[in-house]
Design a protein around this motif. Structure first.
Motif, PDB file in Angstrom:
ATOM      1  N   ASN A  25       7.878 -40.329  -8.710  1.00  0.00           N
ATOM      2  CA  ASN A  25       7.945 -39.936 -10.118  1.00  0.00           C
ATOM      3  C   ASN A  25       9.018 -40.785 -10.790  1.00  0.00           C
ATOM      4  OD1 ASN A  25       6.251 -37.753  -9.412  1.00  0.00           O
ATOM      5  ND2 ASN A  25       8.050 -36.499  -8.922  1.00  0.00           N
ATOM      6  N   GLY A  26       8.896 -40.979 -12.097  1.00  0.00           N
ATOM      7  CA  GLY A  26       9.968 -41.727 -12.743  1.00  0.00           C
ATOM      8  C   GLY A  26       9.653 -42.121 -14.162  1.00  0.00           C
ATOM      9  N   TRP A  27      10.554 -42.968 -14.685  1.00  0.00           N
ATOM     10  CA  TRP A  27      10.450 -43.437 -16.066  1.00  0.00           C
ATOM     11  C   TRP A  27      10.003 -44.895 -16.089  1.00  0.00           C
ATOM     12  CZ3 TRP A  27      13.635 -39.706 -14.399  1.00  0.00           C
ATOM     13  CH2 TRP A  27      13.853 -38.600 -15.221  1.00  0.00           C
ATOM     14  N   CYS A  32       3.116 -31.538 -10.059  1.00  0.00           N
ATOM     15  CA  CYS A  32       4.354 -32.307 -10.080  1.00  0.00           C
ATOM     16  C   CYS A  32       5.233 -31.975  -8.883  1.00  0.00           C
ATOM     17  CB  CYS A  32       5.105 -32.074 -11.379  1.00  0.00           C
ATOM     18  SG  CYS A  32       5.441 -30.360 -11.712  1.00  0.00           S
ATOM     19  N   ARG A  89       6.118 -35.132  -4.854  1.00  0.00           N
ATOM     20  CA  ARG A  89       6.885 -36.370  -4.632  1.00  0.00           C
ATOM     21  C   ARG A  89       7.217 -36.562  -3.153  1.00  0.00           C
ATOM     22  NH1 ARG A  89      12.065 -37.263  -8.303  1.00  0.00           N
ATOM     23  NH2 ARG A  89      12.532 -35.147  -7.626  1.00  0.00           N
ATOM     24  N   TYR A  92      11.711 -41.242  -3.449  1.00  0.00           N
ATOM     25  CA  TYR A  92      12.342 -41.652  -4.695  1.00  0.00           C
ATOM     26  C   TYR A  92      12.052 -43.131  -4.940  1.00  0.00           C
ATOM     27  CZ  TYR A  92      14.854 -37.275  -5.412  1.00  0.00           C
ATOM     28  OH  TYR A  92      15.167 -35.964  -5.663  1.00  0.00           O
ATOM     29  N   SER A 114      18.364 -36.990 -18.879  1.00  0.00           N
ATOM     30  CA  SER A 114      19.200 -38.141 -18.558  1.00  0.00           C
ATOM     31  C   SER A 114      18.868 -38.728 -17.191  1.00  0.00           C
ATOM     32  CB  SER A 114      20.678 -37.721 -18.566  1.00  0.00           C
ATOM     33  OG  SER A 114      21.033 -37.120 -19.790  1.00  0.00           O
ATOM     34  N   GLY A 115      17.831 -38.211 -16.549  1.00  0.00           N
ATOM     35  CA  GLY A 115      17.412 -38.784 -15.272  1.00  0.00           C
ATOM     36  C   GLY A 115      18.256 -38.373 -14.082  1.00  0.00           C
ATOM     37  N   LEU A 124       3.369 -37.605 -17.463  1.00  0.00           N
ATOM     38  CA  LEU A 124       3.959 -36.271 -17.625  1.00  0.00           C
ATOM     39  C   LEU A 124       4.539 -36.081 -19.004  1.00  0.00           C
ATOM     40  CD1 LEU A 124       5.710 -35.865 -14.188  1.00  0.00           C
ATOM     41  CD2 LEU A 124       3.579 -34.840 -14.930  1.00  0.00           C
ATOM     42  N   ASN A 125       4.953 -37.163 -19.611  1.00  0.00           N
ATOM     43  CA  ASN A 125       5.445 -37.078 -20.978  1.00  0.00           C
ATOM     44  C   ASN A 125       5.459 -38.458 -21.604  1.00  0.00           C
ATOM     45  OD1 ASN A 125       6.317 -35.635 -23.189  1.00  0.00           O
ATOM     46  ND2 ASN A 125       8.055 -34.699 -22.143  1.00  0.00           N
ATOM     47  N   THR A 126       5.319 -38.468 -22.913  1.00  0.00           N
ATOM     48  CA  THR A 126       5.444 -39.712 -23.658  1.00  0.00           C
ATOM     49  C   THR A 126       6.892 -39.851 -24.109  1.00  0.00           C
ATOM     50  OG1 THR A 126       4.952 -38.599 -25.731  1.00  0.00           O
ATOM     51  CG2 THR A 126       3.091 -39.475 -24.512  1.00  0.00           C
ATOM     52  N   ALA A 127       7.220 -40.956 -24.776  1.00  0.00           N
ATOM     53  CA  ALA A 127       8.578 -41.147 -25.268  1.00  0.00           C
ATOM     54  C   ALA A 127       8.565 -41.961 -26.544  1.00  0.00           C
ATOM     55  CB  ALA A 127       9.431 -41.851 -24.205  1.00  0.00           C
ATOM     56  N   GLU A 159      10.060 -45.707 -21.119  1.00  0.00           N
ATOM     57  CA  GLU A 159      10.600 -44.355 -20.968  1.00  0.00           C
ATOM     58  C   GLU A 159       9.549 -43.247 -20.949  1.00  0.00           C
ATOM     59  OE1 GLU A 159      13.686 -44.195 -19.884  1.00  0.00           O
ATOM     60  OE2 GLU A 159      13.700 -46.355 -20.168  1.00  0.00           O
ATOM     61  N   VAL A 190       7.192 -40.802 -18.950  1.00  0.00           N
ATOM     62  CA  VAL A 190       7.489 -40.183 -17.655  1.00  0.00           C
ATOM     63  C   VAL A 190       6.207 -40.123 -16.825  1.00  0.00           C
ATOM     64  CG1 VAL A 190       8.462 -38.180 -16.498  1.00  0.00           C
ATOM     65  CG2 VAL A 190       9.243 -38.773 -18.796  1.00  0.00           C
ATOM     66  N   PHE A 191       6.277 -40.664 -15.634  1.00  0.00           N
ATOM     67  CA  PHE A 191       5.095 -40.806 -14.778  1.00  0.00           C
ATOM     68  C   PHE A 191       5.183 -39.939 -13.547  1.00  0.00           C
ATOM     69  CE2 PHE A 191       3.218 -45.333 -15.327  1.00  0.00           C
ATOM     70  CZ  PHE A 191       3.019 -45.085 -16.666  1.00  0.00           C
ATOM     71  N   ARG A 218      16.773 -42.007 -10.516  1.00  0.00           N
ATOM     72  CA  ARG A 218      18.223 -42.171 -10.356  1.00  0.00           C
ATOM     73  C   ARG A 218      18.593 -43.021  -9.145  1.00  0.00           C
ATOM     74  NH1 ARG A 218      20.145 -36.154  -8.131  1.00  0.00           N
ATOM     75  NH2 ARG A 218      20.348 -36.777  -5.969  1.00  0.00           N
ATOM     76  N   PHE A 241      10.878 -32.614 -12.141  1.00  0.00           N
ATOM     77  CA  PHE A 241       9.620 -32.752 -11.413  1.00  0.00           C
ATOM     78  C   PHE A 241       9.442 -31.575 -10.469  1.00  0.00           C
ATOM     79  CE2 PHE A 241      11.225 -37.091 -12.284  1.00  0.00           C
ATOM     80  CZ  PHE A 241      10.247 -37.499 -13.177  1.00  0.00           C
ATOM     81  N   ALA A 284      11.878 -35.622 -27.163  1.00  0.00           N
ATOM     82  CA  ALA A 284      10.818 -36.589 -27.476  1.00  0.00           C
ATOM     83  C   ALA A 284      11.024 -37.960 -26.848  1.00  0.00           C
ATOM     84  CB  ALA A 284      10.695 -36.718 -28.994  1.00  0.00           C
ATOM     85  N   TYR A 285      12.150 -38.137 -26.110  1.00  0.00           N
ATOM     86  CA  TYR A 285      12.444 -39.469 -25.559  1.00  0.00           C
ATOM     87  C   TYR A 285      12.145 -39.590 -24.061  1.00  0.00           C
ATOM     88  CZ  TYR A 285      14.584 -41.011 -29.916  1.00  0.00           C
ATOM     89  OH  TYR A 285      14.785 -41.401 -31.210  1.00  0.00           O
ATOM     90  N   GLY A 286      11.127 -38.883 -23.598  1.00  0.00           N
ATOM     91  CA  GLY A 286      10.782 -39.030 -22.189  1.00  0.00           C
ATOM     92  C   GLY A 286      11.442 -37.978 -21.327  1.00  0.00           C
ATOM     93  N   THR A 287      11.097 -36.714 -21.565  1.00  0.00           N
ATOM     94  CA  THR A 287      11.663 -35.612 -20.796  1.00  0.00           C
ATOM     95  C   THR A 287      10.784 -35.300 -19.597  1.00  0.00           C
ATOM     96  OG1 THR A 287      12.641 -34.653 -22.771  1.00  0.00           O
ATOM     97  CG2 THR A 287      12.322 -33.179 -20.906  1.00  0.00           C
ATOM     98  N   ARG A 308      20.827 -42.614 -18.302  1.00  0.00           N
ATOM     99  CA  ARG A 308      19.782 -43.105 -17.394  1.00  0.00           C
ATOM    100  C   ARG A 308      20.139 -44.468 -16.796  1.00  0.00           C
ATOM    101  NH1 ARG A 308      14.497 -41.809 -21.268  1.00  0.00           N
ATOM    102  NH2 ARG A 308      14.997 -39.589 -21.553  1.00  0.00           N
ATOM    103  N   HIS A 354       8.993 -28.824 -21.432  1.00  0.00           N
ATOM    104  CA  HIS A 354       9.482 -30.205 -21.468  1.00  0.00           C
ATOM    105  C   HIS A 354       8.757 -31.039 -22.524  1.00  0.00           C
ATOM    106  CE1 HIS A 354       5.986 -30.788 -18.855  1.00  0.00           C
ATOM    107  NE2 HIS A 354       6.041 -32.069 -19.133  1.00  0.00           N
TER     108      HIS A 354
END
Lengths: 601, 601
Positions: free
Chosen positions: A34-36, A12, A15, A18, B222-223, A118-121, A80, A82-83, A54, B256, B536-539, A148, B505
């Motif tokens: 990287n992002g949501w 990770c 990057r 942005y 929160s990004g 990187l993470n689910t949501a 949401e 995370v990639f 952001r 990241f 759980a919301y996309g960290t 966000r 995370h």
């Protein structure tokens, strides 16, 4: 650990850009962002994902012909997630796509040949988009989703820039930022203190600062010469929509300085902040308006000068009219004042009734009106006035044919409140306000004391440490109500940005002020004995000011709700909707503090 | 208002120079300075006053032949009176005087032809000078006098510069400063919370932040991507000399990001602060030392590496010696380690007894020693060892003829504590430390958990949200003690400057960590339910660090007492000697908060 997210930590760190960075000129190169996941769409077997961070959004493309595995992974993603995205080989990754004019990056797309999720949501409670209707309590409860949103990110960035611009400016002007204690003594500033029980001293309490007022004056006594601090302050008031339990001020104090010095520094500070953080040009120096003139012309001391409709005194003209409502008020020592509302000649009976209701909330007993038409004056009360009287009213209010004149006759305070607020109300209703304009001005020449009718005593008009002008200070002994203070308020677009004053630096004068206010020596000793004592050890003359950072950001962002400019605000009752603070604590904790919750209350 | 100070306000705006500004090149011009009377001397009818402000001192001269009135006024002044001085006509005011090499302005004098005494001063409790012996409690009680001392002004200025340098650096690196709440929920960080009763919610309490840990992680959710804040933090601990109830940290978090990213940003930050604010050159990158190696070589994880005397393990060599103190310890699973003190061969019996006492405070049962002389080894215990054993000891400790070797045999923890502290003690005593050197290094590769023998359970080695390395995380299920954390500490000259880590995370991993620690789901829910929910919301993966500002300024100023680098510190019991906070509050205030002071305690 789920299989899906296992690859997270290893890679990770690569990057390159942005999400808001890429442009058509980058076509033919590669990038990793990287992002949501903002949105996922499937178009004939190719998956398009809007990836957000952001800075903005990039459209990334999963084509099974480029990478089957990445495409398969992308097929299952939701909003949401995370990639971590990797573009493909040079020359393949970034290419010109279907133009999306709504995005800064809208001319390019990014083809992906491998994907780390990187993470689910979980499904967010509301989509991460501006301009959507979501109840404020839901937004606050899920503030980590709410923040966000691009507009919130813009506010956070602007607040950061404002604070940094302020700090660099103050530094360049020779001010030192010095941290004063958060755990301090109760301050004599009028609002309710936030209290903190001491563990070491049972039964004793710290107070959180309502402002660092005493410490900044102590710093002047300490030879610091020029102090500032972006300081957290606390007031336990019954919260209004524009107040928070904690707030932030740009606290400033300087020695060997008078009114002009502080005003000049503050004007430079505002210019720097608004131009650097808000991209809003500011002209200095600011207009200075005496307090009494502001009250007379606008009905308050924080006038919105972006439009006219000023209050006009007609007491002299109306003294011998036949309208008893006016003459009776005038002979009882009251006033008759008026404003003219452009285009108001076509207000309906209902419109006028509503406005009469409106001024009634400010205790005005009535709202007289006269329409100005090309055929002359029109109103049920025209018969009580001579043409000359009405023509004088028209001339002074500046009413033109098509306008309406509103009159209020009452005690000065009621007239000011009613017409001042009616003016603001009509200014908004009639669209008279240019929202792009920022009208800064100083209100000066306040009185030092105010007479409290109910309690039959003087109160400080502002606070206990405000100095008087050299010319009027001798009146402290004989006629304190006539002493003019060296206080100043900065106002912009109808909001007070800051207050400040030249302080009392002489022990004997401070004592006299306490006497005028009926504060006993015992009270002085217990509330701020150390402070008065310190004054006697060589205090330089000093003056200061404290602009509110929250208010400044609100103005720059055109926000009327303070909670929009604070990352984690509290509700009007002081509840944090995200963390649920305040909360219950253990008995052990209370025992350590030697306090008990009083169950009867 | 006394006659003497009446002229104050009118003319205090004309300062042209600060007291430290004037040089010989200014001779023949004029200047106006303001300041405090440091000293007044009468030399044959001419009065010389050293006038001081935060920048320095200028000698001003009152000659009755220049101005009789000013001279007469100056005759009555005392220390710490506040002056506004005006030089005379051009060409007369500033002139070359008797050279005083101790002052930057020492080549000139300023002749005065008029004087405003802006304020008088009571005799200060101690003179405003560096290098005087004043009891700390007197200094703190009269902090406004104490802070006038040049060394204190230097500290305040350096602290200001350090914070500003940090902010500008973090901004350049793309970090946003975001204010997190001071009134928040109790945090799970181990120390005792400072509690604040809520008025709106009787029986419920806010806690002041021990650190913004939860909020900074929420900001990553929160990004915000890169956050920092110079944050006030609070811990209600039984205060040690280097702790305060409130302190300040440079709080940093980035998304990241892995270990390398955070270390690089932090190294750049330290370089910027030390070079810009402290004029102290810093070489990056910093050395990284694994935790176990630091423990082995220095006996602690905050080694002072400005000198050698490292700990050496001799367990292997001593296993078959004849000294039963060693062999018994070794067979019980203990260690034998040693250090060599340069020049220690001439330590007296008394010296060595004192050192034995010293290590006893770290629970070492004894301190064996062998002197190395040109004639060979000397000690009462030499007979228990073979020459080869002692030569190996000499070789490993690096002892030279004239040195002494100290041995401790005990459990590893006692050996580390005793020899680690003996090393520091001797390093200072023997003047082995180069005070001008700043040795930064990272301690890395900590374990994630620590086994608590007494309570028979795991504890977090640092805190609950610290992540593990990818390779060792699978051991969470099978052998948690072997999981290696992604925590890092920054150390300089024997002090910990900051801690940080890559955070967890992922929701499922965080749950497992709670399970290992035996934290029940109910406890999780009540203490930080919202936080776990938010995960759980996309960290995004994220990591952070939090250097202590107080510690940094202490290092740059070579101060060992934290109170020297804080403008208004509290005593070890949390008392403010200046304002006397905490204090008693009124019954009404307590009633409003629904609390009662428990008189029985």
């Amino acid at each position: 650990m789920s299989q899906e997210t296992q690859e997270a930590t290893s890679s990770c760190l690569k990057r390159t850009h942005y999400c808001g960075d890429l442009r058509l000129t980058d076509a033919g190169t590669t990038a990793q962002i990287n992002g949501w996941v903002k949105r996922r769409r499937d178009h004939g077997g190719v998956i398009f994902v809007d990836l957000r961070d952001r800075t903005g959004i990039t459209q990334v493309v999963f084509d099974p012909q480029i990478d089957e595995k990445a495409h398969a992974l992308a097929d299952a993603v939701r909003s949401e997630y995370v990639f971590e995205d990797v573009g493909g080989e040079d020359g393949l990754s970034i290419y010109q796509g279907t133009v999306n004019p709504e995005l800064d990056t809208g001319e390019i797309e990014l083809a992906v040949d491998s994907l780390n999720i990187l993470n689910t949501a979980k499904t967010p409670p509301f989509p991460v988009e501006d301009d959507i209707e979501v109840a404020e309590d839901i937004r606050m409860r899920y503030r980590f989703i709410d923040l966000r949103r691009p507009e919130m990110q813009k506010t956070l960035a602007m607040r950061h820039k404002a604070a940094l611009a302020a700090r660099n400016y103050m530094n360049e002007q020779g001010f030192l930022e010095i941290e004063t204690p958060i755990l301090m003594n109760s301050t004599p500033e009028g609002a309710r203190d936030v209290l903190v029980p001491s563990r070491h001293y049972p039964g004793r309490f710290y107070a959180l600062p309502q402002s660092p007022q005493q410490f900044k004056q102590i710093l002047m006594m300490s030879g610091v010469d020029k102090y500032f601090q972006i300081a957290r302050c606390f007031r336990d008031e019954d919260t209004r929509s524009d107040r928070q339990l904690e707030f932030t001020q740009l606290d400033i104090e300087m020695s060997f300085a008078g009114v002009d010095d502080v005003l000049e520094v503050t004007e430079g500070l505002m210019k720097r902040i608004f131009e650097e953080a808000g991209d809003i040009p500011v002209q200095t120096p600011f207009l200075r308006l005496p307090y009494h003139e502001s009250m007379a012309r606008f009905g308050n001391d924080k006038p919105d000068t972006r439009f006219g409709m000023e209050l006009t005194d007609l007491s002299d003209v109306m003294a011998d009219c036949d309208f008893q409502v006016f003459t009776r008020t005038l002979s009882a020592g009251g006033q008759v004042k008026a404003i003219a509302a452009p285009g108001g000649a076509n207000f309906s009976r209902k419109d006028i009734d509503d406005l009469t209701q409106f001024v009634a909330t400010y205790r005005a007993k009535g709202l007289a009106w006269v329409k100005v038409t090309t055929e002359g004056f029109a109103s049920g009360i025209v018969k009580f006035f001579t043409t000359e009287q009405l023509e004088t009213a028209q001339e002074r209010t500046g009413a033109k044919p098509g306008d309406i004149m509103f009159f209020v006759a009452d005690k000065p305070k009621v007239v000011a409140d009613a017409l001042g607020n009616l003016r603001l109300h009509l200014g908004k209703k009639l669209n008279l306000i240019d929202e792009t304009q920022y009208n800064f001005l100083w209100i000066v020449d306040y009185p030092l004391f105010e007479w409290n009718e109910d309690e039959n005593r003087y109160e400080p008009f502002h606070h206990l440490f405000t100095g008087g002008t050299e010319e009027t200070l001798p009146l402290l002994d004989t006629d304190p109500g006539k002493v003019q203070s060296q206080h100043y308020d900065l106002v912009c677009n109808g909001y007070e940005i800051c207050s400040g004053s030249v302080r009392i630096h002489q022990w004997d004068i401070q004592q006299k002020v306490f006497e005028v206010l009926g504060i006993t020596p015992e009270e002085v000793e217990s509330r701020f004995g150390y402070f008065i004592d310190a004054l006697a050890y060589g205090t330089p003359p000093h003056a200061g000011v404290a602009p509110g950072l929250d208010r400044i950001v609100m103005l720059m962002r055109n926000e009327e709700n303070i909670r929009e400019v604070i990352a984690f605000p509290k509700s009007q009752q002081g509840l944090c909707p995200l963390t649920h603070a305040p909360s219950v604590v253990t008995d052990t904790q209370l025992e350590e503090l030697s306090i008990r919750v009083d169950a009867e209350l």
